[in-house]
Motif scaffolding. Structure first.
Motif, PDB file in Angstrom:
ATOM      1  N   SER A 131      43.078  36.843  27.352  1.00  0.00           N
ATOM      2  CA  SER A 131      40.887  37.277  26.323  1.00  0.00           C
ATOM      3  C   SER A 131      40.537  36.595  28.517  1.00  0.00           C
ATOM      4  O   SER A 131      41.164  35.746  29.392  1.00  0.00           O
ATOM      5  N   MET A 132      39.368  37.185  29.176  1.00  0.00           N
ATOM      6  CA  MET A 132      39.066  36.762  30.193  1.00  0.00           C
ATOM      7  C   MET A 132      37.913  37.653  30.268  1.00  0.00           C
ATOM      8  O   MET A 132      37.159  38.997  29.546  1.00  0.00           O
ATOM      9  N   ALA A 133      37.048  36.876  30.855  1.00  0.00           N
ATOM     10  CA  ALA A 133      35.374  37.595  31.362  1.00  0.00           C
ATOM     11  C   ALA A 133      35.540  39.085  32.022  1.00  0.00           C
ATOM     12  O   ALA A 133      36.106  39.165  32.600  1.00  0.00           O
ATOM     13  N   ASN A 134      34.937  39.615  31.605  1.00  0.00           N
ATOM     14  CA  ASN A 134      34.285  40.869  32.865  1.00  0.00           C
ATOM     15  C   ASN A 134      34.269  40.611  34.350  1.00  0.00           C
ATOM     16  O   ASN A 134      33.633  40.048  34.817  1.00  0.00           O
ATOM     17  N   PRO A 135      35.277  40.401  34.487  1.00  0.00           N
ATOM     18  CA  PRO A 135      35.245  41.203  36.346  1.00  0.00           C
ATOM     19  C   PRO A 135      34.005  41.005  37.016  1.00  0.00           C
ATOM     20  O   PRO A 135      34.071  40.619  38.252  1.00  0.00           O
ATOM     21  N   LYS A 136      33.345  42.371  36.646  1.00  0.00           N
ATOM     22  CA  LYS A 136      31.846  42.922  37.747  1.00  0.00           C
ATOM     23  C   LYS A 136      30.872  42.186  36.873  1.00  0.00           C
ATOM     24  O   LYS A 136      29.855  42.480  37.969  1.00  0.00           O
ATOM     25  N   THR A 137      31.371  42.005  36.354  1.00  0.00           N
ATOM     26  CA  THR A 137      29.884  40.735  35.752  1.00  0.00           C
ATOM     27  C   THR A 137      29.951  38.845  35.285  1.00  0.00           C
ATOM     28  O   THR A 137      28.952  38.377  36.143  1.00  0.00           O
ATOM     29  N   ALA A 138      31.115  38.694  35.920  1.00  0.00           N
ATOM     30  CA  ALA A 138      31.328  36.959  35.078  1.00  0.00           C
ATOM     31  C   ALA A 138      31.578  36.468  36.215  1.00  0.00           C
ATOM     32  O   ALA A 138      33.344  36.939  36.095  1.00  0.00           O
ATOM     33  N   PRO A 139      31.651  35.652  37.406  1.00  0.00           N
ATOM     34  CA  PRO A 139      32.466  35.139  38.189  1.00  0.00           C
ATOM     35  C   PRO A 139      33.918  34.545  37.633  1.00  0.00           C
ATOM     36  O   PRO A 139      34.860  34.857  38.683  1.00  0.00           O
ATOM     37  N   TYR A 140      33.839  34.010  36.755  1.00  0.00           N
ATOM     38  CA  TYR A 140      35.143  33.504  36.090  1.00  0.00           C
ATOM     39  C   TYR A 140      35.810  34.424  35.543  1.00  0.00           C
ATOM     40  O   TYR A 140      37.568  34.505  35.797  1.00  0.00           O
ATOM     41  N   GLY A 141      35.639  35.774  35.738  1.00  0.00           N
ATOM     42  CA  GLY A 141      35.691  36.796  34.686  1.00  0.00           C
ATOM     43  C   GLY A 141      37.003  37.467  35.963  1.00  0.00           C
ATOM     44  O   GLY A 141      38.595  38.283  36.368  1.00  0.00           O
ATOM     45  N   LEU A 142      36.063  37.894  37.620  1.00  0.00           N
ATOM     46  CA  LEU A 142      36.638  37.559  38.187  1.00  0.00           C
ATOM     47  C   LEU A 142      37.699  36.556  38.936  1.00  0.00           C
ATOM     48  O   LEU A 142      38.492  37.261  39.847  1.00  0.00           O
ATOM     49  N   ALA A 143      37.477  35.411  39.186  1.00  0.00           N
ATOM     50  CA  ALA A 143      38.510  34.581  39.464  1.00  0.00           C
ATOM     51  C   ALA A 143      39.518  34.466  38.792  1.00  0.00           C
ATOM     52  O   ALA A 143      40.916  34.825  39.388  1.00  0.00           O
ATOM     53  N   ALA A 144      39.579  35.302  37.273  1.00  0.00           N
ATOM     54  CA  ALA A 144      40.973  35.143  36.845  1.00  0.00           C
ATOM     55  C   ALA A 144      41.847  36.447  37.272  1.00  0.00           C
ATOM     56  O   ALA A 144      42.812  35.945  37.301  1.00  0.00           O
ATOM     57  N   THR A 145      41.005  37.318  37.758  1.00  0.00           N
ATOM     58  CA  THR A 145      41.585  38.579  37.921  1.00  0.00           C
ATOM     59  C   THR A 145      42.183  38.540  39.821  1.00  0.00           C
ATOM     60  O   THR A 145      43.663  38.577  40.218  1.00  0.00           O
ATOM     61  N   GLN A 146      41.789  37.604  40.040  1.00  0.00           N
ATOM     62  CA  GLN A 146      42.596  36.869  41.844  1.00  0.00           C
ATOM     63  C   GLN A 146      44.098  36.347  41.241  1.00  0.00           C
ATOM     64  O   GLN A 146      44.770  36.411  42.062  1.00  0.00           O
ATOM     65  N   VAL A 147      43.992  35.291  39.984  1.00  0.00           N
ATOM     66  CA  VAL A 147      44.998  34.453  39.778  1.00  0.00           C
ATOM     67  C   VAL A 147      45.784  35.581  39.139  1.00  0.00           C
ATOM     68  O   VAL A 147      46.836  35.227  40.105  1.00  0.00           O
ATOM     69  N   LEU A 148      45.164  36.418  38.394  1.00  0.00           N
ATOM     70  CA  LEU A 148      46.996  37.527  37.938  1.00  0.00           C
ATOM     71  C   LEU A 148      47.175  38.141  39.263  1.00  0.00           C
ATOM     72  O   LEU A 148      48.613  38.684  39.355  1.00  0.00           O
ATOM     73  N   ALA A 149      46.750  38.712  40.707  1.00  0.00           N
ATOM     74  CA  ALA A 149      47.250  39.011  41.578  1.00  0.00           C
ATOM     75  C   ALA A 149      47.924  38.394  42.324  1.00  0.00           C
ATOM     76  O   ALA A 149      48.859  38.785  42.939  1.00  0.00           O
ATOM     77  N   LYS A 150      48.061  37.074  42.534  1.00  0.00           N
ATOM     78  CA  LYS A 150      48.203  35.815  43.407  1.00  0.00           C
ATOM     79  C   LYS A 150      49.561  36.000  42.798  1.00  0.00           C
ATOM     80  O   LYS A 150      50.312  35.745  43.447  1.00  0.00           O
ATOM     81  N   LYS A 158      48.411  43.772  32.307  1.00  0.00           N
ATOM     82  CA  LYS A 158      46.962  45.320  31.910  1.00  0.00           C
ATOM     83  C   LYS A 158      46.687  45.857  30.645  1.00  0.00           C
ATOM     84  O   LYS A 158      45.647  46.014  29.876  1.00  0.00           O
ATOM     85  N   ASP A 159      47.615  45.895  29.585  1.00  0.00           N
ATOM     86  CA  ASP A 159      47.452  46.438  28.325  1.00  0.00           C
ATOM     87  C   ASP A 159      47.376  45.614  27.509  1.00  0.00           C
ATOM     88  O   ASP A 159      46.826  45.694  26.215  1.00  0.00           O
ATOM     89  N   LYS A 160      47.345  44.254  28.219  1.00  0.00           N
ATOM     90  CA  LYS A 160      47.695  42.856  27.044  1.00  0.00           C
ATOM     91  C   LYS A 160      45.733  42.208  26.989  1.00  0.00           C
ATOM     92  O   LYS A 160      45.386  41.250  26.464  1.00  0.00           O
ATOM     93  N   LEU A 161      45.032  42.511  28.275  1.00  0.00           N
ATOM     94  CA  LEU A 161      43.544  42.478  28.364  1.00  0.00           C
ATOM     95  C   LEU A 161      42.971  42.398  26.945  1.00  0.00           C
ATOM     96  O   LEU A 161      42.559  43.708  26.979  1.00  0.00           O
ATOM     97  N   VAL A 162      42.074  40.906  27.223  1.00  0.00           N
ATOM     98  CA  VAL A 162      41.081  41.531  26.724  1.00  0.00           C
ATOM     99  C   VAL A 162      40.171  40.796  27.208  1.00  0.00           C
ATOM    100  O   VAL A 162      40.242  39.817  27.141  1.00  0.00           O
ATOM    101  N   GLU A 163      38.772  41.975  26.927  1.00  0.00           N
ATOM    102  CA  GLU A 163      37.257  41.360  28.755  1.00  0.00           C
ATOM    103  C   GLU A 163      36.527  41.347  27.384  1.00  0.00           C
ATOM    104  O   GLU A 163      35.710  41.683  26.490  1.00  0.00           O
ATOM    105  N   GLY A 164      35.994  39.671  27.672  1.00  0.00           N
ATOM    106  CA  GLY A 164      34.017  39.195  26.736  1.00  0.00           C
ATOM    107  C   GLY A 164      33.816  39.773  27.756  1.00  0.00           C
ATOM    108  O   GLY A 164      33.294  40.033  29.095  1.00  0.00           O
ATOM    109  N   GLN A 165      31.945  40.476  27.934  1.00  0.00           N
ATOM    110  CA  GLN A 165      30.840  40.077  28.153  1.00  0.00           C
ATOM    111  C   GLN A 165      30.710  39.295  29.089  1.00  0.00           C
ATOM    112  O   GLN A 165      30.266  39.484  30.120  1.00  0.00           O
ATOM    113  N   ASN A 166      30.663  38.183  28.728  1.00  0.00           N
ATOM    114  CA  ASN A 166      30.796  36.531  29.176  1.00  0.00           C
ATOM    115  C   ASN A 166      31.494  35.253  29.216  1.00  0.00           C
ATOM    116  O   ASN A 166      32.791  35.610  28.076  1.00  0.00           O
ATOM    117  N   ILE A 167      32.258  34.296  30.327  1.00  0.00           N
ATOM    118  CA  ILE A 167      32.559  33.785  29.435  1.00  0.00           C
ATOM    119  C   ILE A 167      32.849  32.911  28.002  1.00  0.00           C
ATOM    120  O   ILE A 167      33.755  32.316  28.085  1.00  0.00           O
TER     121      ILE A 167
END
Length: 250
Positions: A131-150, A158-167
């Motif tokens: 689970s993670m927050a939507n990276p387009k609207t939630a900064p913590y979601g964006l940070a999560a995508t950066q962690v996954l990338a690094k 990517k096929d396991k992600l469940v996105e919430g509208q917010n954190i």
């Protein structure tokens, strides 16, 4: 004991003065800051007489609402770029923006012992849902995508992600068992120096951009004594102690 009318008049006048100067402040609060602001609100009302009325949600969604005329007077964002953008666009009171907290990202499971202290569970990739927050609207979601990338895991999970509208929704997916683990704000699972439930990896700040959270007075709050009082209160020692207790840096 009887109170003479001459003594009662100043008392009534003082009460009327206090009531007249107590006000409500409408605040848009990033979802990750829900618990701290609720704790701060009680002290704020007791110490100033003003009442804080909060709405909670994703920073990006609040930006849209503010641009569409929402009645918010103060904005507590989950990043520093959105308030800065509003400032540039003329939607804020000049000079009112400041960083009220620096957030921390955590990988969390509601199950004790599921997440190890180094986050190796993420690399092992044995889970079904993350689970993670939507990276387009939630900064913590964006940070999560950066962690996954690094960590080189973007394509693998990517096929396991469940996105919430917010954190908050990202947290709920994990707390209800719909996801074995997820990226949440440390403040949602942490209090007074320890993780309060389940198991977690506190993500090193080096794995994502700093989560600087800025507050700003919006144009609708330019003449509000309560809005000004809240901003000053958030800069004070009492609020700082609460903010730190939930795992934020200042």
């Amino acid at each position: 004991m009887m109170i003479r009318a001459s003594r009662l008049a100043p008392l009534v006048a003082a009460m009327a003065f206090s009531t007249a100067h107590a006000d409500e402040v409408q605040v848009a609060v990033a979802a990750n800051f829900t618990a701290p602001i609720q704790a701060i609100a009680a002290d704020f009302e007791k110490d100033t007489g003003h009442k804080l009325v909060a709405a909670y949600g994703a920073t990006g969604q609040f930006y849209t609402q503010i641009k569409n005329g929402a009645p918010f007077e103060v904005f507590l964002s989950a990043d520093d770029t959105t308030p800065q953008k509003l400032e540039t666009e003329g939607d804020t009171v000049k000079g009112s923006r400041f960083t009220y907290a620096v957030g921390t990202l955590a990988l969390w499971s509601a199950k004790a012992g599921y997440v190890d202290a180094n986050g190796d569970v993420l690399k092992q990739n044995a889970f079904k849902h993350l689970s993670m927050a939507n990276p387009k609207t939630a900064p913590y979601g964006l940070a999560a995508t950066q962690v996954l990338a690094k960590e080189g895991l973007t394509d693998k999970v990517k096929d396991k992600l469940v996105e919430g509208q917010n954190i908050t929704q990202a947290y709920q997916f994990v707390s209800t068992g719909n996801a074995e683990l997820g990226f949440v704000a440390l403040s949602q699972i942490y209090k007074d120096g320890k993780v309060t439930s389940g198991s977690a990896w506190i993500v090193p700040a080096s794995l994502h951009d700093p989560i600087k959270q800025d507050a700003v007075i919006l144009n609708k709050g330019k003449d509000s004594a309560a809005a000004k009082a809240l901003v000053e209160y958030l800069k004070g020692a009492k609020a700082a102690a609460v903010i730190k207790s939930y795992g934020y840096e200042l």
